[in-house]
Write a protein that holds these residues in place. Structure first.
Motif, PDB file in Angstrom:
ATOM      1  N   TYR B 106       0.517  -1.270   0.087  1.00 30.23           N
ATOM      2  CA  TYR B 106       0.052  -0.011   0.016  1.00 30.23           C
ATOM      3  C   TYR B 106       0.734   1.224   0.199  1.00 30.23           C
ATOM      4  O   TYR B 106       0.556   2.255  -0.727  1.00 30.23           O
ATOM      5  CB  TYR B 106      -0.830  -0.021   1.208  1.00 30.23           C
ATOM      6  CG  TYR B 106      -2.401  -0.280   0.952  1.00 30.23           C
ATOM      7  CD1 TYR B 106      -3.202   0.720   0.291  1.00 30.23           C
ATOM      8  CD2 TYR B 106      -2.961  -1.486   1.307  1.00 30.23           C
ATOM      9  CE1 TYR B 106      -4.379   0.412  -0.012  1.00 30.23           C
ATOM     10  CE2 TYR B 106      -4.321  -1.753   0.975  1.00 30.23           C
ATOM     11  CZ  TYR B 106      -5.051  -0.898   0.081  1.00 30.23           C
ATOM     12  OH  TYR B 106      -6.121  -1.086  -0.244  1.00 30.23           O
ATOM     13  N   SER B 109       3.102   1.494  -3.437  1.00 31.02           N
ATOM     14  CA  SER B 109       2.600   1.512  -4.919  1.00 31.02           C
ATOM     15  C   SER B 109       1.372   2.452  -4.790  1.00 31.02           C
ATOM     16  O   SER B 109       0.735   2.972  -5.890  1.00 31.02           O
ATOM     17  CB  SER B 109       2.278   0.202  -5.564  1.00 31.02           C
ATOM     18  OG  SER B 109       1.418  -0.421  -4.476  1.00 31.02           O
ATOM     19  N   ILE B 110       0.615   2.588  -3.741  1.00 25.93           N
ATOM     20  CA  ILE B 110      -0.615   3.231  -3.482  1.00 25.93           C
ATOM     21  C   ILE B 110      -0.733   4.750  -3.072  1.00 25.93           C
ATOM     22  O   ILE B 110      -1.001   5.672  -3.391  1.00 25.93           O
ATOM     23  CB  ILE B 110      -1.606   2.350  -3.317  1.00 25.93           C
ATOM     24  CG1 ILE B 110      -2.092   1.158  -3.966  1.00 25.93           C
ATOM     25  CG2 ILE B 110      -3.031   3.101  -3.258  1.00 25.93           C
ATOM     26  CD1 ILE B 110      -3.063   0.122  -3.549  1.00 25.93           C
ATOM     27  N   MET B 111      -0.199   4.667  -1.774  1.00 27.53           N
ATOM     28  CA  MET B 111      -0.453   6.052  -1.023  1.00 27.53           C
ATOM     29  C   MET B 111       1.130   6.117  -0.284  1.00 27.53           C
ATOM     30  O   MET B 111       1.259   5.755   0.642  1.00 27.53           O
ATOM     31  CB  MET B 111      -1.403   5.988   0.350  1.00 27.53           C
ATOM     32  CG  MET B 111      -2.741   5.931  -0.395  1.00 27.53           C
ATOM     33  SD  MET B 111      -3.903   5.527   0.763  1.00 27.53           S
ATOM     34  CE  MET B 111      -4.388   7.104   1.368  1.00 27.53           C
ATOM     35  N   THR B 114       1.611   8.435   3.184  1.00 28.55           N
ATOM     36  CA  THR B 114       0.990   7.761   4.532  1.00 28.55           C
ATOM     37  C   THR B 114       2.089   6.939   5.132  1.00 28.55           C
ATOM     38  O   THR B 114       2.547   6.043   4.526  1.00 28.55           O
ATOM     39  CB  THR B 114      -0.454   7.163   4.298  1.00 28.55           C
ATOM     40  OG1 THR B 114      -1.022   8.148   3.190  1.00 28.55           O
ATOM     41  CG2 THR B 114      -1.231   7.226   5.529  1.00 28.55           C
ATOM     42  N   VAL B 118      -0.352   3.307   9.580  1.00 30.50           N
ATOM     43  CA  VAL B 118      -1.802   3.385   9.556  1.00 30.50           C
ATOM     44  C   VAL B 118      -2.350   2.247   8.644  1.00 30.50           C
ATOM     45  O   VAL B 118      -3.270   1.593   9.218  1.00 30.50           O
ATOM     46  CB  VAL B 118      -2.175   4.791   8.504  1.00 30.50           C
ATOM     47  CG1 VAL B 118      -3.415   4.725   8.316  1.00 30.50           C
ATOM     48  CG2 VAL B 118      -1.371   5.907   9.404  1.00 30.50           C
ATOM     49  N   PHE B 119      -1.498   1.593   7.720  1.00 30.11           N
ATOM     50  CA  PHE B 119      -2.282   0.396   7.132  1.00 30.11           C
ATOM     51  C   PHE B 119      -2.272  -0.638   8.040  1.00 30.11           C
ATOM     52  O   PHE B 119      -3.157  -1.476   8.099  1.00 30.11           O
ATOM     53  CB  PHE B 119      -1.537   0.400   5.993  1.00 30.11           C
ATOM     54  CG  PHE B 119      -1.199   1.359   5.032  1.00 30.11           C
ATOM     55  CD1 PHE B 119      -2.489   1.897   4.409  1.00 30.11           C
ATOM     56  CD2 PHE B 119      -0.181   1.933   4.684  1.00 30.11           C
ATOM     57  CE1 PHE B 119      -2.391   3.276   3.534  1.00 30.11           C
ATOM     58  CE2 PHE B 119       0.132   3.211   3.743  1.00 30.11           C
ATOM     59  CZ  PHE B 119      -1.092   3.845   3.258  1.00 30.11           C
TER      60      PHE B 119
END
Lengths: 553, 265
Positions: B106, B109-111, B114, B118-119
């Motif tokens: 995550y 590649s995505i956020m 952040t 958190v993930f």
């Protein structure tokens, strides 16, 4: 010495006072906790709500019947009428006919009860034999021509009968009386329900009178296996209520569970289906409806034939049906009246609509806030041109617009029809257009919110669309905080919640999970043609209906 | 005691196996076996089948007992406890590893901005909610999600077809069979996590004769299904990126590629 004693006493007193104070504080805290607990946790056993006060005639009601006492109890109300007359048989017997004006069919009482007894039958050989001892038997067996005639001997029965709209004849000081079913009050009649409109299918709907509703149901299922069991709820309102099911099709576990849960309700009043619904549903804190409702006899009949149980309450056209599964809230009766191809398309559209209504705003928020990279360049440019000059972040923009939408819906809902449409035009068109022109919201946002609103109207049941409206907000906030990750966490939480939910022992997501492949293909996402619906839905593999998830309910 | 159905048993097992393997497997087998690594996935996972049947026979002999109780009756109190502790530690470690991997994907590649915690926190909360809801809900969860994962993976593979470079697979077996063997050895631990999971849910399995027979086919099916899907994934990654790049990318790079492909870049 003395002084010391007094001092000691005083100190002791002080100690006692102090202790009292502490106790009082402890009690205060405890009562606070108790109040919070009572307000938030539904009791497990009997649910006693709002006790009714005791009255001076409560004792009388359990005594043997007496016409005079009944008259005394009811004489304070102007709508209760007592007609006194004499029956001229072998003896001259004083009689009182008690009824509620407006609830009885006066014509019927005049023509078929009073007229024969007072005029037509005078001199009749049967009447001539009547004495106070045999008056009840002879009149009910051979003199009164009514269909519904019943002997009673308890005060409570007499009072209930009169107040429910029947009329009662008391003879002298006898402890027996005759109830004549001559109900005839003004009612709305059988009209087409507004909430479940339909293009191709029957138009009649339930009304507020219980008997009319059961008759409508009986006209659909003319078989002795249709059971209609009467109950009474509400100490003050004495509301009639009927539990209906088809024997050997409805699971006996579910039927007995319905009776058990209804038995736990102790309430002074029962003015609508919502009272029952909140008392007997499995999880009171779920946004999702766990009991479905209908206003149409054909829908109720169809549900009963699938093995469900209906609860019809007097005074409301809404009939509750249990158990409920999620997929049935996206099905309508018209699916079964249309051809299968059409029904499949309609269902697909509804499922799509429900999905769009839940996620459209949150996807817009997360895409514009976090994941711009997945937007194709051309679209990205037009979106950013639209958002040029909008002073709010996408989350705030979307939240404001959704709240405005909710206000518009709520405002338009209860207005008379002609004004309601004006609200729609003023609210949606004028305010929306002006807000875009003033640069407060982006045009794309208006499109998204409009799409969401229209999509949520594709959900056929009001209860489910309310649930969708409720869960949309947390999803939007999650999207604004964590983007796609937030949305997926939110959706997972909803999924886990739905998977754990049960309605009267039936898993809420069945037949999807636990998977029942035949039921899934037969009548869930699609509807197979009628010639292929060979078996009843298998949703009735109930385990411990009492558990309601984990010992709840 | 709540029980799970045979179908749920299959999907739950397959989902566990899929979750642990689908992301890192390509990088691992290609790292050892080179461009032929994809051939070793299925045999490597197949090693799990006899072990799985072994666990099932334990379930048959000690119906309704958990791994801890079984090992206590077999080995005595203390060794049983030690085995239980080791089991818990390994499961916790594997769970943490998986969570870290997911968080990493995550974040990378995505956020990117952040923090990874958190993930991880979101994942932990979800897992806790799921676990407190009970084994029934867990089983249904896999029943709903597994088909979706399979569809997504197949779409992934299908949409990447235009990017295939056929030369990447050739020459086949240029190094002989030896690298395949070593790559297979690298896959075996994944099959063992499946055995770990089986032992964990032993207490929740129905123990009728008919069900046990179905569970046996369930083990076959889930290992075979995941093996085939994983082979496809590895094959596709080698075909699209080439062996060198596949080794470097230890996450699933095709997801994003397929997404771009689908939208039409």
């Amino acid at each position: 010495m003395r002084g010391r004693e007094e001092y000691g006493k005083l100190a002791n007193n002080r100690l006692v006072v102090g202790q009292n104070k502490r106790d009082k504080e402890g009690e205060n805290v405890r009562s606070w906790f108790k109040m919070i607990k009572e307000l938030t946790i539904r009791p497990k056993g009997t649910r006693q709500i709002r006790k009714s006060p005791s009255y001076s005639f409560d004792d009388d009601l359990n005594k043997p019947l007496s016409g005079v006492t009944v008259k005394e109890i009811l004489s304070n109300s102007s709508d209760v009428v007592f007609r006194e007359f004499f029956l001229q048989g072998k003896e001259r017997i004083p009689c009182i006919l008690g009824a509620v004006d407006g609830l009885v069919d006066k014509n019927l009482l005049d023509q078929f009860i009073l007229k024969p007894l007072m005029m037509d039958l005078v001199g009749h050989p049967e009447l001539a034999q009547v004495t106070l001892a045999n008056v009840v038997d002879i009149t009910s067996q051979s003199l009164l021509p009514g269909l519904e005639i019943k002997k009673i001997s308890k005060m409570r029965e007499a009072v209930n009968a009169i107040l429910s709209g029947d009329s009662v004849i008391f003879f002298g000081n006898l402890t027996e009386a005759i109830v004549i079913g001559a109900r005839g009050w003004a009612n709305r009649g059988v009209t087409e329900p507004l909430t479940e409109s339909i293009v191709k299918g029957p138009r009649e709907g339930f009304s507020e009178t219980l008997r009319t509703n059961t008759s409508l149901l009986r006209r659909k299922i003319k078989h002795p296996s249709l059971r209609i069991v009467s109950l009474k709820l509400g100490e003050l309102t004495n509301t009639d209520l009927v539990v209906t099911y088809i024997e050997k099709i409805a699971s006996p576990d579910i039927v007995s569970e319905v009776f058990r849960r209804l038995g736990t309700i102790k309430m002074d009043s029962m003015l609508g289906n919502g009272y029952i619904e909140e008392m007997i549903e499995d999880n009171p804190y779920s946004p999702f409806p766990q009991i479905s409702f209908t206003e149409r006899p054909d829908v109720l009949a169809g549900k009963l034939l699938e093995g469900k149980v209906g609860i019809i309450v007097d005074g409301t056209p809404i009939v509750l049906v249990v158990p409920a599964v999620l997929s049935q809230f996206l099905n309508v009766n018209e699916d079964y009246y249309q051809r299968a191809m059409v029904a499949i398309l309609a269902r697909f559209v509804r499922y799509l609509g429900a999905f769009v209504a839940i996620v459209a705003p949150s996807i817009y928020i997360s895409v514009t806030t976090f994941h711009q990279e997945i937007i194709p360049t051309g679209l990205l440019l037009s979106i950013s041109a639209g958002r040029q000059g909008v002073p709010f972040p996408a989350l705030l923009e979307a939240l404001t617009m959704t709240v405005v939408l909710e206000i518009l819906q709520e405002a338009g809902l209860r207005l008379p029809k002609p004004i309601g449409s004006t609200i729609g035009i003023v609210g949606a068109l004028i305010i929306g257009d002006a807000a875009v022109k003033a640069g407060l919201v982006s045009p794309l946002m208006v499109i998204i919110i409009g799409l969401t609103a229209v999509a949520s109207y594709a959900i056929p049941t009001f209860d489910l669309s309310l649930a969708v409206r409720l869960i949309r907000f947390p999803l939007m906030i999650l999207a604004g905080v964590l983007g796609f990750f937030g949305v997926s966490v939110g959706l997972y939480v909803i999924l886990i919640h739905l998977l754990g939910l049960r309605s009267f022992g039936v898993p809420y997501l069945s037949p999807l999970a636990p998977l029942r492949i035949r039921a899934l293909l037969q009548d869930t996402l699609v509807r197979a043609p009628w010639w292929a619906l060979k078996r009843r839905p298998q949703l009735m593999d109930v385990e411990e209906p009492r558990s309601g998830g984990k010992g709840r309910g | 005691m709540e029980r799970i159905s045979t179908h749920q048993f299959m999907t739950l097992g397959a989902a566990v196996l899929m979750g642990t393997t689908s992301l890192p497997v390509a990088s691992i087998v290609t790292g050892v076996g080179g461009r032929d690594g994809w051939m070793s996935v299925l045999p490597g996972l197949a090693v799990g089948i006899p072990y799985g049947l072994m666990v099932l026979s334990l379930v048959e002999q000690y119906p309704g007992k958990s791994l801890l109780q079984i090992s206590e009756t077999l080995f005595g109190k203390w060794i049983g406890k030690v085995i239980g502790i080791i089991y818990i530690i390994i499961s916790g470690y594997l769970g943490g590893l998986l969570l870290g991997q997911a968080g990493d994907i995550y974040q990378v590649s995505i956020m990117t901005l952040t923090p990874i915690s958190v993930f991880e926190l979101g994942g932990i909360l979800l897992v806790f909610y799921l676990v407190t809801s009970g084994i029934e809900v867990l089983a249904r969860f896999s029943e709903v999600l597994f088909p979706l994962i399979v569809i997504a993976l197949l779409l992934n593979v299908g949409l990447s077809i235009p990017r295939i470079e056929q030369g990447e697979l050739l020459p086949i077996l240029s190094q002989g069979l030896k690298p395949l063997f070593w790559a297979g050895i690298k896959v075996v631990p994944f099959a063992m996590t499946y055995i770990l999971f089986l032992a964990g849910i032993a207490a929740f399995l129905p123990t009728g004769k008919k069900e046990l027979g179905q569970f046996k086919t369930g083990i076959w099916r889930s290992l075979l299904l995941v093996g085939i899907l994983d082979t496809l994934v590895v094959l596709m990654q080698i075909l699209v990126f080439g062996p060198a790049e596949t080794i470097r990318l230890d996450t699933d790079p095709m997801g994003i590629c397929a997404l771009e492909e689908g939208i039409g870049f």
